[in-house]
Scaffold this motif. Structure first.
Motif, PDB file in Angstrom:
ATOM      1  N   TRP A 152       4.376  -4.538  -9.554  1.00 57.72           N
ATOM      2  CA  TRP A 152       2.916  -4.600  -9.687  1.00 57.72           C
ATOM      3  C   TRP A 152       2.477  -5.899 -10.360  1.00 57.72           C
ATOM      4  O   TRP A 152       1.410  -6.446 -10.029  1.00 57.72           O
ATOM      5  CB  TRP A 152       2.358  -3.378 -10.416  1.00 57.72           C
ATOM      6  N   ARG A 171       0.828  -1.212   0.000  1.00 58.49           N
ATOM      7  CA  ARG A 171       0.000   0.000   0.000  1.00 58.49           C
ATOM      8  C   ARG A 171       0.863   1.263   0.000  1.00 58.49           C
ATOM      9  O   ARG A 171       0.466   2.296  -0.519  1.00 58.49           O
ATOM     10  CB  ARG A 171      -0.900  -0.024   1.236  1.00 58.49           C
ATOM     11  N   SER A 220      -1.359   0.887  -6.409  1.00 60.02           N
ATOM     12  CA  SER A 220      -1.442   0.319  -5.055  1.00 60.02           C
ATOM     13  C   SER A 220      -2.882   0.150  -4.580  1.00 60.02           C
ATOM     14  O   SER A 220      -3.179  -0.808  -3.871  1.00 60.02           O
ATOM     15  CB  SER A 220      -0.635   1.161  -4.071  1.00 60.02           C
TER      16      SER A 220
END
Length: 174
Positions: free
Chosen positions: A43, A24, A99
């Motif tokens: 990612w 996060r 995120s």
């Protein structure tokens, strides 16, 4: 939940909390980092981790809401010859995930997993499921799927830490 399994499930739940909290905090630039041009970005690895949860729990074990599985489907893929139905977030480099999306993916898939872990008895863990492949039929138990996902997440969590460290950033605090 079977008392003997509780410490393992608690450990996985804690890993989930730590992983999500760490991911996060990553910026889009951090999420785009990779060890080499031909390797996945952070990612993509995170998307692959969460997507694998839905593949195994939904597609193989028949658990969870189809909308959770559908969130990982993509409209196109940047991987040559990969059938679209087999593609996930990690296979569409033209659409990097942020995120917030990664956070939602991990939390929604964890809710699905946690529901199953709370429901399944030790006898349920031995139930067999079959997956047909070109090479033949493969057989899995729920117990095998749980262990496989745990090891998968530990492996890829370490991979993300390595990528961040390679670029001079702190490793994930897992």
């Amino acid at each position: 939940m079977a008392p003997g399994l509780q410490p393992f499930y608690d450990g996985w739940a804690n890993y989930q909390r730590l992983l999500v909290a760490a991911l996060r905090e990553l910026t889009p630039e951090h999420l785009a980092l990779r060890t080499a041009p031909h390797q996945w970005a952070v990612w993509q690895i995170a998307g692959h981790m969460a997507g694998a949860r839905t593949y195994w729990f939904h597609d193989v074990l028949g658990e969870g809401d189809p909308s959770i599985r559908d969130m990982f489907r993509v409209a196109s893929t940047t991987v040559p010859d990969l059938p679209l139905e087999d593609a996930g977030w990690e296979d569409d480099e033209a659409r990097p995930r942020g995120s917030a999306e990664i956070d939602e993916a991990f939390n929604r898939t964890w809710t699905m997993i946690d529901d199953c872990l709370r429901r399944w008895t030790p006898d349920d863990l031995a139930v067999e499921f079959h997956r047909r492949r070109i090479t033949g039929t493969q057989t899995f138990t729920r117990q095998w799927v749980i262990w496989h996902l745990m090891e998968h997440e530990l492996h890829h969590g370490g991979e993300i830490s390595l990528i961040l460290g390679t670029h001079g950033l702190p490793a994930l605090n897992l």
